[in-house]
Design a protein around this motif. Structure first.
Motif, PDB file in Angstrom:
ATOM      1  N   ALA A   1     -42.530  -3.684  73.157  1.00 22.59           N
ATOM      2  CA  ALA A   1     -41.909  -4.164  71.919  1.00 22.59           C
ATOM      3  C   ALA A   1     -42.362  -5.581  71.586  1.00 22.59           C
ATOM      4  O   ALA A   1     -42.730  -5.874  70.445  1.00 22.59           O
ATOM      5  CB  ALA A   1     -40.393  -4.108  72.040  1.00 22.59           C
ATOM      6  N   LEU A   2     -42.353  -6.470  72.574  1.00 25.83           N
ATOM      7  CA  LEU A   2     -42.770  -7.848  72.316  1.00 25.83           C
ATOM      8  C   LEU A   2     -44.272  -7.925  72.059  1.00 25.83           C
ATOM      9  O   LEU A   2     -44.719  -8.677  71.187  1.00 25.83           O
ATOM     10  CB  LEU A   2     -42.378  -8.748  73.483  1.00 25.83           C
ATOM     11  CG  LEU A   2     -42.707 -10.243  73.318  1.00 25.83           C
ATOM     12  CD1 LEU A   2     -42.116 -10.803  72.022  1.00 25.83           C
ATOM     13  CD2 LEU A   2     -42.194 -11.039  74.516  1.00 25.83           C
ATOM     14  N   ARG A   3     -45.050  -7.168  72.803  1.00 28.10           N
ATOM     15  CA  ARG A   3     -46.503  -7.160  72.576  1.00 28.10           C
ATOM     16  C   ARG A   3     -46.828  -6.718  71.151  1.00 28.10           C
ATOM     17  O   ARG A   3     -47.658  -7.339  70.469  1.00 28.10           O
ATOM     18  CB  ARG A   3     -47.185  -6.232  73.588  1.00 28.10           C
ATOM     19  CG  ARG A   3     -48.701  -6.133  73.390  1.00 28.10           C
ATOM     20  CD  ARG A   3     -49.340  -5.219  74.420  1.00 28.10           C
ATOM     21  NE  ARG A   3     -48.786  -3.878  74.421  1.00 28.10           N
ATOM     22  CZ  ARG A   3     -49.088  -2.934  73.535  1.00 28.10           C
ATOM     23  NH1 ARG A   3     -49.938  -3.189  72.544  1.00 28.10           N
ATOM     24  NH2 ARG A   3     -48.543  -1.737  73.624  1.00 28.10           N
ATOM     25  N   LYS A   4     -46.172  -5.682  70.679  1.00 26.97           N
ATOM     26  CA  LYS A   4     -46.403  -5.199  69.320  1.00 26.97           C
ATOM     27  C   LYS A   4     -45.935  -6.222  68.278  1.00 26.97           C
ATOM     28  O   LYS A   4     -46.550  -6.373  67.218  1.00 26.97           O
ATOM     29  CB  LYS A   4     -45.698  -3.851  69.100  1.00 26.97           C
ATOM     30  CG  LYS A   4     -46.374  -2.686  69.810  1.00 26.97           C
ATOM     31  CD  LYS A   4     -45.680  -1.375  69.467  1.00 26.97           C
ATOM     32  CE  LYS A   4     -46.429  -0.185  70.082  1.00 26.97           C
ATOM     33  NZ  LYS A   4     -45.757   1.108  69.751  1.00 26.97           N
ATOM     34  N   GLU A   5     -44.848  -6.912  68.578  1.00 32.67           N
ATOM     35  CA  GLU A   5     -44.362  -7.946  67.677  1.00 32.67           C
ATOM     36  C   GLU A   5     -45.395  -9.064  67.535  1.00 32.67           C
ATOM     37  O   GLU A   5     -45.674  -9.541  66.424  1.00 32.67           O
ATOM     38  CB  GLU A   5     -43.040  -8.510  68.208  1.00 32.67           C
ATOM     39  CG  GLU A   5     -42.553  -9.787  67.540  1.00 32.67           C
ATOM     40  CD  GLU A   5     -42.104  -9.610  66.106  1.00 32.67           C
ATOM     41  OE1 GLU A   5     -41.914 -10.625  65.418  1.00 32.67           O
ATOM     42  OE2 GLU A   5     -41.940  -8.448  65.657  1.00 32.67           O
ATOM     43  N   ILE A   6     -45.975  -9.502  68.645  1.00 32.14           N
ATOM     44  CA  ILE A   6     -47.005 -10.546  68.611  1.00 32.14           C
ATOM     45  C   ILE A   6     -48.197 -10.087  67.780  1.00 32.14           C
ATOM     46  O   ILE A   6     -48.685 -10.811  66.904  1.00 32.14           O
ATOM     47  CB  ILE A   6     -47.452 -10.910  70.040  1.00 32.14           C
ATOM     48  CG1 ILE A   6     -46.299 -11.536  70.820  1.00 32.14           C
ATOM     49  CG2 ILE A   6     -48.649 -11.864  70.005  1.00 32.14           C
ATOM     50  CD1 ILE A   6     -46.536 -11.596  72.326  1.00 32.14           C
ATOM     51  N   ASP A   7     -48.651  -8.865  68.031  1.00 33.07           N
ATOM     52  CA  ASP A   7     -49.804  -8.344  67.287  1.00 33.07           C
ATOM     53  C   ASP A   7     -49.509  -8.254  65.795  1.00 33.07           C
ATOM     54  O   ASP A   7     -50.365  -8.567  64.958  1.00 33.07           O
ATOM     55  CB  ASP A   7     -50.187  -6.959  67.820  1.00 33.07           C
ATOM     56  CG  ASP A   7     -50.900  -7.014  69.163  1.00 33.07           C
ATOM     57  OD1 ASP A   7     -51.411  -8.097  69.517  1.00 33.07           O
ATOM     58  OD2 ASP A   7     -50.949  -5.972  69.859  1.00 33.07           O
ATOM     59  N   LYS A   8     -48.300  -7.833  65.461  1.00 34.13           N
ATOM     60  CA  LYS A   8     -47.910  -7.718  64.051  1.00 34.13           C
ATOM     61  C   LYS A   8     -47.959  -9.071  63.363  1.00 34.13           C
ATOM     62  O   LYS A   8     -48.502  -9.220  62.258  1.00 34.13           O
ATOM     63  CB  LYS A   8     -46.499  -7.133  63.947  1.00 34.13           C
ATOM     64  CG  LYS A   8     -45.987  -6.958  62.516  1.00 34.13           C
ATOM     65  CD  LYS A   8     -44.482  -6.754  62.476  1.00 34.13           C
ATOM     66  CE  LYS A   8     -43.753  -8.066  62.744  1.00 34.13           C
ATOM     67  NZ  LYS A   8     -42.288  -7.947  62.506  1.00 34.13           N
ATOM     68  N   VAL A   9     -47.399 -10.085  64.012  1.00 34.39           N
ATOM     69  CA  VAL A   9     -47.330 -11.420  63.418  1.00 34.39           C
ATOM     70  C   VAL A   9     -48.718 -12.036  63.283  1.00 34.39           C
ATOM     71  O   VAL A   9     -49.053 -12.617  62.239  1.00 34.39           O
ATOM     72  CB  VAL A   9     -46.406 -12.329  64.254  1.00 34.39           C
ATOM     73  CG1 VAL A   9     -46.510 -13.779  63.793  1.00 34.39           C
ATOM     74  CG2 VAL A   9     -44.956 -11.853  64.148  1.00 34.39           C
ATOM     75  N   VAL A  10     -49.555 -11.921  64.316  1.00 37.86           N
ATOM     76  CA  VAL A  10     -50.905 -12.488  64.256  1.00 37.86           C
ATOM     77  C   VAL A  10     -51.733 -11.790  63.184  1.00 37.86           C
ATOM     78  O   VAL A  10     -52.465 -12.446  62.426  1.00 37.86           O
ATOM     79  CB  VAL A  10     -51.599 -12.409  65.625  1.00 37.86           C
ATOM     80  CG1 VAL A  10     -53.070 -12.828  65.522  1.00 37.86           C
ATOM     81  CG2 VAL A  10     -50.882 -13.297  66.639  1.00 37.86           C
ATOM     82  N   LYS A  11     -51.613 -10.483  63.072  1.00 39.11           N
ATOM     83  CA  LYS A  11     -52.336  -9.734  62.041  1.00 39.11           C
ATOM     84  C   LYS A  11     -51.917 -10.195  60.653  1.00 39.11           C
ATOM     85  O   LYS A  11     -52.765 -10.418  59.771  1.00 39.11           O
ATOM     86  CB  LYS A  11     -52.071  -8.232  62.201  1.00 39.11           C
ATOM     87  CG  LYS A  11     -52.808  -7.374  61.183  1.00 39.11           C
ATOM     88  CD  LYS A  11     -52.531  -5.891  61.400  1.00 39.11           C
ATOM     89  CE  LYS A  11     -53.266  -5.045  60.366  1.00 39.11           C
ATOM     90  NZ  LYS A  11     -52.999  -3.584  60.572  1.00 39.11           N
ATOM     91  N   ALA A  12     -50.621 -10.373  60.450  1.00 38.96           N
ATOM     92  CA  ALA A  12     -50.131 -10.833  59.146  1.00 38.96           C
ATOM     93  C   ALA A  12     -50.608 -12.255  58.849  1.00 38.96           C
ATOM     94  O   ALA A  12     -50.975 -12.577  57.716  1.00 38.96           O
ATOM     95  CB  ALA A  12     -48.602 -10.768  59.118  1.00 38.96           C
TER      96      ALA A  12
END
Length: 268
Positions: free
Chosen positions: A236-247
């Motif tokens: 969950a946290l890994r996906k959150e980081i990826d989502k934010v960096v991509k945005a």
């Protein structure tokens, strides 16, 4: 810290039960079918980041604050989670082995850390957020423009880093001198304790910008990429980081932070 260590490590086996004590949960602002994933944090209202200071310009002290590119990137994640980032300065060994994450010392690790197969056995990484490579720093005007030119000379390395591994593999005939952190390493070049040093290019270019008596005299294409580490299985946290960096890459925030801490915008 730089392409920080690539030496063999033993996977930490700290009991995961520690993680469930006193942990809190928050909902991300994710747009998935379920309306967002649940991110569990080790302390209420905080996103705790393990790092090892100093590693300018990625993370270093400025007065009473810890600032830097990595700090700003993680701040974007904290803002999205509606919490505040808290920096935990800790020895790098506990970061790269996953021990600090397994013990609940922090939620993530942002430490200018190169993604390597060995480290991937000990923690999970976000997608790459920074491209790095090794470089050589020496006094301006010196003849040291390659590892071959340093035969019989002293070459400084930061203990346990990929820079040290590269220097020992490719610097036949040099005398490698270990330093515990990058500040001591760079001071040794400046004072002539060593003839040159190897470390990550981003760190060396920043140091040269503030110390014009030194120069980056060579770069070595090692193809390294930095990632933000989380405890193994903390999807969950890994996906959150990826989502934010991509945005952030898409809306210009990443470019703005890059320009703030480095002299040129990121390559497209």
């Amino acid at each position: 810290m730089s392409a920080r260590t690539a030496l063999p490590l033993v996977t930490a086996v700290t009991a995961l039960a520690i993680l469930t004590t006193g942990c809190t949960s928050t909902k991300t602002a994710g747009s998935g079918a379920s309306g967002g994933s649940e991110v569990t944090l080790v302390a209420e209202g905080k996103l705790k980041t393990c790092t090892h200071l100093p590693y300018e310009p990625f993370q270093f002290r400025k007065g009473s604050e810890v600032v830097g590119f990595d700090v700003d990137i993680v701040d974007l994640v904290a803002k999205d989670l509606k919490v505040t980032q808290e920096i935990v300065d800790t020895p790098f060994e506990g970061i790269q082995t996953g021990e600090d994450l397994n013990a609940g010392k922090c939620d993530l690790a942002a430490a200018g850390m190169t993604i390597t197969p060995v480290r991937e056995q000990n923690l999970d990484f976000s997608g790459p957020y920074f491209d790095a490579t090794q470089a050589l720093i020496a006094k301006k005007g010196s003849p040291y423009t390659s590892l071959a030119s340093l035969k019989g000379k002293k070459l400084g390395v930061q203990q346990g880093t990929t820079g040290e591994t590269y220097a020992k593999k490719n610097g036949a005939g040099t005398e490698t001198v270990q330093f515990e952190d990058v500040a001591l390493l760079l001071a040794a070049v400046k004072t002539g304790q060593v003839d040159a040093a190897v470390n990550d290019n981003g760190v060396l270019f920043e140091y040269v910008r503030k110390n014009p008596d030194l120069a980056v005299t060579a770069e070595f294409d090692t193809g390294e990429k930095y990632g933000i580490g989380v405890r193994t299985g903390n999807t969950a946290l890994r996906k959150e980081i990826d989502k934010v960096v991509k945005a952030a890459r898409a809306d210009g925030r990443y470019d703005a932070l890059y320009k703030k801490w480095f002299p040129a915008a990121p390559k497209k």
